[in-house]
Design a protein around this motif. Structure first.
Motif, PDB file in Angstrom:
ATOM      1  N   GLU B   7       0.876  -1.178  -0.013  1.00 34.79           N
ATOM      2  CA  GLU B   7       0.099  -0.116   0.124  1.00 34.79           C
ATOM      3  C   GLU B   7       0.798   1.190   0.046  1.00 34.79           C
ATOM      4  O   GLU B   7       1.578   1.385   1.042  1.00 34.79           O
ATOM      5  N   GLY B   8       0.595   1.867  -1.100  1.00 31.79           N
ATOM      6  CA  GLY B   8       1.597   3.188  -1.147  1.00 31.79           C
ATOM      7  C   GLY B   8       2.938   3.150  -0.911  1.00 31.79           C
ATOM      8  O   GLY B   8       3.562   3.938  -0.107  1.00 31.79           O
ATOM      9  N   VAL B   9       3.545   2.178  -1.311  1.00 28.17           N
ATOM     10  CA  VAL B   9       5.113   1.518  -0.984  1.00 28.17           C
ATOM     11  C   VAL B   9       6.055   2.547  -1.876  1.00 28.17           C
ATOM     12  O   VAL B   9       5.890   2.612  -2.910  1.00 28.17           O
ATOM     13  N   ARG B  10       6.830   3.473  -1.127  1.00 29.48           N
ATOM     14  CA  ARG B  10       8.011   4.113  -1.725  1.00 29.48           C
ATOM     15  C   ARG B  10       9.125   3.542  -1.306  1.00 29.48           C
ATOM     16  O   ARG B  10       9.362   3.037  -0.217  1.00 29.48           O
ATOM     17  N   GLN B  11      10.173   3.534  -2.186  1.00 31.02           N
ATOM     18  CA  GLN B  11      11.556   2.987  -1.806  1.00 31.02           C
ATOM     19  C   GLN B  11      12.612   3.895  -2.511  1.00 31.02           C
ATOM     20  O   GLN B  11      12.525   4.297  -3.669  1.00 31.02           O
ATOM     21  N   ARG B  12      13.362   4.503  -1.445  1.00 31.60           N
ATOM     22  CA  ARG B  12      14.455   5.506  -2.010  1.00 31.60           C
ATOM     23  C   ARG B  12      15.804   4.771  -1.711  1.00 31.60           C
ATOM     24  O   ARG B  12      15.984   4.094  -0.440  1.00 31.60           O
ATOM     25  N   TYR B  13      16.819   4.684  -2.675  1.00 31.02           N
ATOM     26  CA  TYR B  13      18.106   4.307  -2.260  1.00 31.02           C
ATOM     27  C   TYR B  13      19.005   5.848  -2.317  1.00 31.02           C
ATOM     28  O   TYR B  13      19.116   6.211  -3.198  1.00 31.02           O
ATOM     29  N   GLY B  14      19.313   6.332  -0.949  1.00 34.76           N
ATOM     30  CA  GLY B  14      19.853   7.707  -0.965  1.00 34.76           C
ATOM     31  C   GLY B  14      18.983   8.568  -1.525  1.00 34.76           C
ATOM     32  O   GLY B  14      17.871   8.663  -1.167  1.00 34.76           O
ATOM     33  N   SER B  15      19.315   9.276  -2.767  1.00 37.50           N
ATOM     34  CA  SER B  15      18.589  10.310  -3.504  1.00 37.50           C
ATOM     35  C   SER B  15      17.671   9.712  -4.366  1.00 37.50           C
ATOM     36  O   SER B  15      16.932  10.224  -5.123  1.00 37.50           O
ATOM     37  N   MET B  16      17.916   8.434  -4.709  1.00 37.97           N
ATOM     38  CA  MET B  16      17.295   7.895  -5.803  1.00 37.97           C
ATOM     39  C   MET B  16      16.015   7.294  -5.546  1.00 37.97           C
ATOM     40  O   MET B  16      15.755   6.366  -4.555  1.00 37.97           O
ATOM     41  N   ASN B  17      14.794   7.488  -6.169  1.00 41.45           N
ATOM     42  CA  ASN B  17      13.482   7.025  -6.131  1.00 41.45           C
ATOM     43  C   ASN B  17      13.304   5.701  -6.859  1.00 41.45           C
ATOM     44  O   ASN B  17      13.373   5.657  -7.927  1.00 41.45           O
ATOM     45  N   VAL B  18      13.289   4.779  -6.406  1.00 37.77           N
ATOM     46  CA  VAL B  18      12.900   3.310  -7.040  1.00 37.77           C
ATOM     47  C   VAL B  18      11.551   3.072  -7.174  1.00 37.77           C
ATOM     48  O   VAL B  18      11.163   2.442  -8.372  1.00 37.77           O
ATOM     49  N   LEU B  19      10.891   3.118  -6.295  1.00 37.41           N
ATOM     50  CA  LEU B  19       9.554   3.048  -6.299  1.00 37.41           C
ATOM     51  C   LEU B  19       8.544   4.177  -5.879  1.00 37.41           C
ATOM     52  O   LEU B  19       8.843   4.850  -4.714  1.00 37.41           O
ATOM     53  N   HIS B  20       7.794   4.524  -6.840  1.00 37.12           N
ATOM     54  CA  HIS B  20       6.815   5.839  -6.428  1.00 37.12           C
ATOM     55  C   HIS B  20       5.507   5.050  -5.956  1.00 37.12           C
ATOM     56  O   HIS B  20       4.502   5.167  -6.762  1.00 37.12           O
ATOM     57  N   GLY B  21       5.065   5.095  -4.733  1.00 39.58           N
ATOM     58  CA  GLY B  21       3.743   4.840  -4.411  1.00 39.58           C
ATOM     59  C   GLY B  21       3.334   3.505  -5.158  1.00 39.58           C
ATOM     60  O   GLY B  21       2.298   3.716  -5.826  1.00 39.58           O
ATOM     61  N   LEU B  22       3.608   2.407  -4.750  1.00 41.09           N
ATOM     62  CA  LEU B  22       3.189   1.158  -5.314  1.00 41.09           C
ATOM     63  C   LEU B  22       2.058   0.453  -4.578  1.00 41.09           C
ATOM     64  O   LEU B  22       2.035   0.352  -3.392  1.00 41.09           O
ATOM     65  N   ASP B  23       1.011   0.084  -5.297  1.00 39.39           N
ATOM     66  CA  ASP B  23      -0.100  -0.695  -4.756  1.00 39.39           C
ATOM     67  C   ASP B  23      -0.371  -1.805  -5.383  1.00 39.39           C
ATOM     68  O   ASP B  23      -0.260  -2.013  -6.594  1.00 39.39           O
ATOM     69  N   LEU B  24      -0.105  -3.018  -4.839  1.00 41.60           N
ATOM     70  CA  LEU B  24      -0.338  -4.217  -5.207  1.00 41.60           C
ATOM     71  C   LEU B  24      -0.943  -5.258  -4.179  1.00 41.60           C
ATOM     72  O   LEU B  24      -0.551  -5.148  -3.092  1.00 41.60           O
ATOM     73  N   GLN B  25      -1.764  -6.056  -4.729  1.00 38.64           N
ATOM     74  CA  GLN B  25      -2.613  -7.212  -4.065  1.00 38.64           C
ATOM     75  C   GLN B  25      -2.389  -8.424  -4.675  1.00 38.64           C
ATOM     76  O   GLN B  25      -2.341  -8.551  -5.989  1.00 38.64           O
ATOM     77  N   LEU B  26      -2.051  -9.373  -4.145  1.00 40.29           N
ATOM     78  CA  LEU B  26      -2.046 -10.795  -4.538  1.00 40.29           C
ATOM     79  C   LEU B  26      -2.982 -11.719  -3.711  1.00 40.29           C
ATOM     80  O   LEU B  26      -2.682 -11.722  -2.524  1.00 40.29           O
ATOM     81  N   ALA B  27      -4.011 -12.240  -4.340  1.00 33.00           N
ATOM     82  CA  ALA B  27      -4.724 -13.121  -3.587  1.00 33.00           C
ATOM     83  C   ALA B  27      -4.226 -14.470  -3.224  1.00 33.00           C
ATOM     84  O   ALA B  27      -3.256 -14.695  -4.127  1.00 33.00           O
ATOM     85  N   GLU B  28      -4.811 -15.315  -2.438  1.00 30.63           N
ATOM     86  CA  GLU B  28      -4.236 -16.627  -2.316  1.00 30.63           C
ATOM     87  C   GLU B  28      -4.535 -17.370  -3.608  1.00 30.63           C
ATOM     88  O   GLU B  28      -5.680 -17.278  -4.001  1.00 30.63           O
ATOM     89  N   GLY B  29      -3.864 -18.148  -3.921  1.00 21.50           N
ATOM     90  CA  GLY B  29      -3.940 -19.069  -5.206  1.00 21.50           C
ATOM     91  C   GLY B  29      -3.904 -18.350  -6.508  1.00 21.50           C
ATOM     92  O   GLY B  29      -4.331 -18.862  -7.171  1.00 21.50           O
ATOM     93  N   GLU B  30      -3.209 -17.186  -6.461  1.00 22.08           N
ATOM     94  CA  GLU B  30      -3.308 -16.426  -7.447  1.00 22.08           C
ATOM     95  C   GLU B  30      -1.636 -16.406  -7.941  1.00 22.08           C
ATOM     96  O   GLU B  30      -0.852 -16.489  -7.369  1.00 22.08           O
ATOM     97  N   VAL B  31      -1.709 -16.397  -9.620  1.00 19.13           N
ATOM     98  CA  VAL B  31      -0.429 -16.193  -9.845  1.00 19.13           C
ATOM     99  C   VAL B  31      -0.237 -14.929 -10.544  1.00 19.13           C
ATOM    100  O   VAL B  31      -1.125 -14.507 -11.817  1.00 19.13           O
ATOM    101  N   GLU B  57       8.450   4.218   2.804  1.00 15.04           N
ATOM    102  CA  GLU B  57       6.987   4.807   3.161  1.00 15.04           C
ATOM    103  C   GLU B  57       6.209   3.648   2.606  1.00 15.04           C
ATOM    104  O   GLU B  57       6.439   2.737   1.810  1.00 15.04           O
ATOM    105  N   GLY B  58       4.911   3.641   3.242  1.00 11.96           N
ATOM    106  CA  GLY B  58       3.914   2.722   3.037  1.00 11.96           C
ATOM    107  C   GLY B  58       3.809   1.493   3.762  1.00 11.96           C
ATOM    108  O   GLY B  58       4.657   1.273   4.476  1.00 11.96           O
ATOM    109  N   ARG B  59       2.995   0.621   3.242  1.00  8.78           N
ATOM    110  CA  ARG B  59       2.792  -0.656   4.282  1.00  8.78           C
ATOM    111  C   ARG B  59       3.030  -1.862   3.282  1.00  8.78           C
ATOM    112  O   ARG B  59       2.359  -2.042   2.178  1.00  8.78           O
ATOM    113  N   VAL B  60       3.512  -2.890   3.738  1.00 15.03           N
ATOM    114  CA  VAL B  60       3.742  -3.941   3.422  1.00 15.03           C
ATOM    115  C   VAL B  60       3.211  -5.190   4.289  1.00 15.03           C
ATOM    116  O   VAL B  60       3.772  -5.251   5.225  1.00 15.03           O
TER     117      VAL B  60
END
Lengths: 276, 314
Positions: B7-31, B57-60
């Motif tokens: 939920e709203g995941v951001r990832q920074r390495y130093g000053s570099m933004n690698v992920l900008h607010g990622l939302d993703l869900q994976l249900a059980e048994g899903e590929v 930032e954000g929730r995993v």
């Protein structure tokens, strides 16, 4: 089963497989026997002279060899796993970084302890059997202390190797750093201390200087083994400082263990900061 | 409960933004197929789910827990990209070592070696393995302890077509058993039939996520129809061009029409009723085409704030 032991087990079986244990043990045995019989060759004698002289010669050799062997054994512990891609994989397993590090330490530590026990132990047995009239209790006490402190010295340098390995980004760099650490503690440190002594011309507080020996685990190791004999005669150079150290030998052992613990903690702190 | 929630995941390495607010869900048994260019953020996303990284930032949440939870790691399988393993150990020894670490039953080692087809090579040192064999050993490793969530990073690299097919079959089988799977890769040929949803990542943003059908609808990429043995070819071509399709002759009596998906059925009906073709081929936009479409869109509008996954889902 305990994850620490599972990691240790692999290191130990690696040590058996690539014959590290056998090679180090054999090296120690040959050196110890050689020194026992030929150590006095310079003074025109061949044959076993005395226990203190043997231990003194062995100590000076082990001070150089054991740190080198320990660093060689462990310098790639973390960075090597990283380069092989297994570090990232291991960290996705139900296994903490502390457990991984401790497992490596237990495994490598056992390798060193076994090699020390087998190598020097065999030499002690050979002396006991082949030399007539040797004081057995003195021999085994001296060799026991020598083997235990040798293992402890090895462990200090294992832990220092993990510090480098946690820090280095490449294996070759870790190897270079390991060589530097060995050079620093085994050769440079004493030279610097001597230089201070000579150049200081007594300006340094004479009470302070002996304490500086505690900053080098290799010197602590020498103090432990040389101070065991009243008139060993083998004491020279900076070791002479040690005789002024108002420390019981228990404290010296404690200092060596403190070195193991401290270096391991530092390695853990660096390993935790390392990106997976 | 979802197997994975970001939920709203951001990832920074130093000053570099690698992920900008990622939302993703994976249900059980899903590929879920996670696709993207190099540096799109695929590996970072994987590492966040594996608990190897702490999101800036954000929730995993993984299997309802924090990804750093030891219990979660026990139920998780991971096939890393380009794994070398320990060259001096044999395949069986390697798998035994990892089984002990994961707390998986020792009997599973031989089952898995059998399953990935490494029984004959099990007693050889990993040093002698080919890339494909190491990949299969890695897969066996990932399946230790019967994980509920499986993350496969470039699983088909180095595999021959038969081994690739076997891998896809295994994915289907695991999915039926309720295992959730994330398949991370550049676009793979033949993967379409084996994933429930595809997510396309570019420049650290989700460009699209959804089933292939919904992605096709959203992208509205043209469908290509090829028909052979049409009597009055010229008349048909004229007619289609008049309707705004791109039509051209193909071979002796063949045609190729490129048209929007919405017109596909109507045109087919007419053609079948009046044109009496010998044969018809329909080329749906493949995952490759969709991937290229979304990549180009992302490339042309990198400044465009956020991808609208909802739009793609519609």
């Amino acid at each position: 089963m305990n994850p620490i032991w599972n990691i240790a087990r692999k290191e130990l079986s690696d040590g058996l497989r690539n014959r590290w244990i056998v090679a180090i043990g054999l090296l120690f045995a040959v050196l110890a026997v050689g020194i026992a019989w030929l150590g006095a060759a310079a003074s025109g004698q061949v044959g076993f002279t005395s226990i203190p002289a043997t231990i003194a010669s062995l100590t000076s050799l082990a001070t150089i060899l054991i740190p080198l062997i320990a660093l060689l054994l462990a310098y790639d512990a973390i960075v090597g796993e990283d380069e092989g891609g297994t570090l990232m994989l291991l960290l996705t397993y139900p296994l903490g970084r502390g457990q991984l590090l401790l497992g490596k330490f237990v495994g490598h530590g056992l390798i060193l302890a076994l090699a020390t026990l087998l190598g020097f132990g065999a030499a002690a047995l050979a002396i006991a059997v082949l030399v007539d009239g040797v004081a057995l209790d003195l021999l085994f006490r001296a060799f026991g202390r020598f083997m235990l402190s040798s293992a402890l010295l090895g462990w200090v340098f294992l832990a220092l190797a993990y510090v480098l390995s946690s820090r280095a980004s490449e294996k070759s760099r870790a190897a270079g750093l390991a060589l530097g650490v060995w050079f620093g503690f085994v050769l440079v440190f004493d030279l610097v201390l001597l230089a201070l002594l000579v150049l200081g011309e007594g300006r340094f507080s004479p009470e302070l200087l002996p304490w500086l020996l505690l900053l080098n685990p290799a010197d602590i190791y020498r103090l432990i083994n040389l101070s065991g004999f009243e008139a060993s005669g083998g004491v020279s150079g900076v070791m002479a400082l040690g005789s002024e150290l108002p420390l019981p030998s228990v404290m010296l052992w404690g200092c060596l263990m403190l070195w193991v613990g401290g270096a391991l903690l530092l390695a853990y702190a660096l390993f935790r900061r390392r990106a997976a | 409960m979802n197997a994975v929630e970001l939920e709203g995941v951001r990832q920074r390495y130093g000053s570099m933004n690698v992920l900008h607010g990622l939302d993703l869900q994976l249900a059980e048994g899903e590929v879920l197929g996670l696709f993207g260019h190099n540096g799109a953020g695929k590996t970072t996303t994987m590492k966040l789910i594996l608990g190897l990284l702490q999101a800036s930032e954000g929730r995993v949440s993984v299997l309802g827990q924090s990804p750093h939870d030891r219990q979660v790691h026990r139920q998780l399988g991971y096939l890393p990209e380009n794994i070398v393993f320990y060259p001096q150990l044999t395949g069986r020894e390697t798998l035994k070592h990892f089984a002990r670490l994961k707390g998986a039953p020792a009997a599973q080692v031989d089952e898995l070696l059998e399953q990935v087809g490494l029984v004959e090579a099990a007693n050889r040192r990993v040093k002698t393995y080919s890339k494909g064999m190491r990949q299969r050993l890695g897969l066996a490793q990932a399946l230790l302890g019967t994980p509920r969530l499986l993350l496969l990073d470039e699983p088909t690299v180095g595999l021959d077509p038969i081994a690739t097919l076997a891998l896809y079959r295994l994915v289907d089988h695991l999915r039926q058993q309720g295992t959730s799977i994330i398949l991370c890769s550049h676009v793979l040929p033949g993967v379409e039939a084996h994933i429930s949803r595809a997510a396309i990542l570019a420049h650290g943003r989700l460009q699209a996520i959804g089933s292939l059908d919904s992605l096709r609808d959203a992208a509205d990429l043209p469908v290509r129809l090829r028909a052979a043995g049409i009597a009055q070819r010229e008349a048909w071509l004229q007619r289609w061009r008049g309707e705004g399709h791109v039509a051209q002759p193909l071979g002796d009596a063949g045609v190729e029409v490129t048209l929007r998906r919405a017109h596909k059925l109507g045109l087919l009906r007419e053609l079948l009723a009046e044109g009496a073709p010998d044969d018809i081929e329909i080329h749906q936009p493949s995952l490759d085409d969709l991937y290229r479409y979304y990549m180009e869109r992302a490339h042309h509008a990198p400044a465009e704030k956020k991808a609208q996954p909802e739009e793609a889902m519609a």
